[in-house]
Design a protein around this motif. Structure first.
Motif, PDB file in Angstrom:
ATOM      1  N   LEU A  59       0.831  -1.216   0.000  1.00 47.58           N
ATOM      2  CA  LEU A  59       0.000   0.000   0.000  1.00 47.58           C
ATOM      3  C   LEU A  59       0.859   1.256   0.000  1.00 47.58           C
ATOM      4  O   LEU A  59       0.569   2.214  -0.723  1.00 47.58           O
ATOM      5  CB  LEU A  59      -0.950  -0.012   1.194  1.00 47.58           C
ATOM      6  N   ARG A  62       2.371   1.809  -3.411  1.00 46.75           N
ATOM      7  CA  ARG A  62       1.322   2.186  -4.370  1.00 46.75           C
ATOM      8  C   ARG A  62       0.857   3.629  -4.144  1.00 46.75           C
ATOM      9  O   ARG A  62       0.663   4.385  -5.099  1.00 46.75           O
ATOM     10  CB  ARG A  62       0.146   1.217  -4.227  1.00 46.75           C
ATOM     11  N   ILE A  63       0.678   4.014  -2.892  1.00 41.54           N
ATOM     12  CA  ILE A  63       0.094   5.318  -2.576  1.00 41.54           C
ATOM     13  C   ILE A  63       1.162   6.402  -2.415  1.00 41.54           C
ATOM     14  O   ILE A  63       1.001   7.516  -2.916  1.00 41.54           O
ATOM     15  CB  ILE A  63      -0.773   5.208  -1.313  1.00 41.54           C
ATOM     16  N   CYS A 163      -6.337   4.806   4.178  1.00 32.71           N
ATOM     17  CA  CYS A 163      -5.692   5.369   2.992  1.00 32.71           C
ATOM     18  C   CYS A 163      -6.573   6.480   2.434  1.00 32.71           C
ATOM     19  O   CYS A 163      -7.791   6.321   2.338  1.00 32.71           O
ATOM     20  CB  CYS A 163      -5.482   4.286   1.941  1.00 32.71           C
ATOM     21  N   LEU A 165      -6.877   8.934  -0.883  1.00 35.33           N
ATOM     22  CA  LEU A 165      -6.433   9.128  -2.254  1.00 35.33           C
ATOM     23  C   LEU A 165      -6.965  10.455  -2.765  1.00 35.33           C
ATOM     24  O   LEU A 165      -7.505  11.256  -2.002  1.00 35.33           O
ATOM     25  CB  LEU A 165      -6.880   7.944  -3.090  1.00 35.33           C
ATOM     26  N   GLU A 170      -9.973   6.796  -7.762  1.00 39.76           N
ATOM     27  CA  GLU A 170      -8.763   6.138  -7.252  1.00 39.76           C
ATOM     28  C   GLU A 170      -9.109   5.170  -6.131  1.00 39.76           C
ATOM     29  O   GLU A 170      -8.540   4.083  -6.046  1.00 39.76           O
ATOM     30  CB  GLU A 170      -7.753   7.167  -6.743  1.00 39.76           C
ATOM     31  N   ARG A 173     -10.489   1.987  -7.644  1.00 39.56           N
ATOM     32  CA  ARG A 173      -9.445   1.155  -8.245  1.00 39.56           C
ATOM     33  C   ARG A 173      -8.639   0.414  -7.178  1.00 39.56           C
ATOM     34  O   ARG A 173      -8.363  -0.774  -7.310  1.00 39.56           O
ATOM     35  CB  ARG A 173      -8.505   2.007  -9.108  1.00 39.56           C
ATOM     36  N   LEU A 174      -8.292   1.117  -6.108  1.00 43.09           N
ATOM     37  CA  LEU A 174      -7.511   0.480  -5.044  1.00 43.09           C
ATOM     38  C   LEU A 174      -8.331  -0.600  -4.336  1.00 43.09           C
ATOM     39  O   LEU A 174      -7.823  -1.682  -4.042  1.00 43.09           O
ATOM     40  CB  LEU A 174      -7.020   1.533  -4.038  1.00 43.09           C
ATOM     41  N   ASP A 177      -8.328  -3.615  -6.568  1.00 39.60           N
ATOM     42  CA  ASP A 177      -7.033  -4.298  -6.618  1.00 39.60           C
ATOM     43  C   ASP A 177      -6.737  -5.097  -5.352  1.00 39.60           C
ATOM     44  O   ASP A 177      -6.022  -6.091  -5.397  1.00 39.60           O
ATOM     45  CB  ASP A 177      -5.905  -3.295  -6.866  1.00 39.60           C
ATOM     46  N   TYR A 178      -7.264  -4.652  -4.210  1.00 37.82           N
ATOM     47  CA  TYR A 178      -6.971  -5.308  -2.930  1.00 37.82           C
ATOM     48  C   TYR A 178      -8.263  -5.646  -2.188  1.00 37.82           C
ATOM     49  O   TYR A 178      -8.357  -5.521  -0.979  1.00 37.82           O
ATOM     50  CB  TYR A 178      -6.046  -4.422  -2.081  1.00 37.82           C
TER      51      TYR A 178
END
Length: 189
Positions: A59, A62-63, A163, A165, A170, A173-174, A177-178
């Protein structure tokens, strides 16, 4: 510290760098991931500690982006005068300086909590933050990291990662993905 305060305010106005408050104020930018499978809160084995670090690294990279300049902000609750930290480990390791104190005007927890903030610029390298992440996962430290160029944030806590974003796209999407790291109630896209 003035340049960090000015930069933070440029992104977030008068919002404090406190993940609990940010998620209430910016719900469209926020997503929470669990640190361990099945939403287990605390690591009990070295293998579970490795899972927490693995997820934090993924994470964070990615972030925040590995090697990027970040604002490291540690915060301490319930101190009225001059807030003092739980320990001096992070203050010493990251050379954190006293930033400011802030008090909820309308504390959603009903405690009229006062928070003290310490901060400094660091570069995001997962290995450098390994012990800090481990301590956050055990609720021994509280901090967040903000990418200075993008305003994206990772805030570890005991149980996971908050998190922040740039927008809802966004976040979606995150989450996609997770999705296995989300609560069942949060996994809807």
């Amino acid at each position: 510290m003035k340049r960090f305060i000015d930069q933070w305010r440029g992104y977030f106005g008068d919002l404090p760098p406190y993940s609990h408050y940010l998620r209430e104020a910016l719900p469209e930018r926020w997503v929470r991931f669990h640190a361990l499978p099945e939403a287990k809160r605390y690591a009990e084995t070295p293998e579970e500690e490795a899972v927490i670090f693995h997820r934090a690294r993924i994470l964070g990279n990615r972030i925040l982006k590995e090697g990027q300049k970040c604002l490291f902000v540690e915060y301490f609750p319930n101190f009225d005068e001059y807030p003092l930290p739980y320990s001096h480990k992070l203050l010493d390791q990251f050379r954190l300086k006293y930033w400011f104190k802030w008090k909820y005007k309308e504390d959603p927890f009903g405690e009229q909590e006062t928070l003290g903030f310490y901060g400094n610029e660091v570069r995001w390298f997962p290995e450098v933050c390994r012990e800090a992440l481990k301590d956050a996962a055990q609720d021994e430290e509280r901090f967040l990291l903000m990418n200075r160029e993008t305003s994206r944030i990772v805030a570890p806590y005991d149980g996971g990662f908050d998190c922040f974003l740039l927008n809802g796209e966004e976040v979606a999407r995150l989450k996609n993905d997770y999705k296995d790291w989300l609560s069942p109630s949060d996994s809807g896209l």
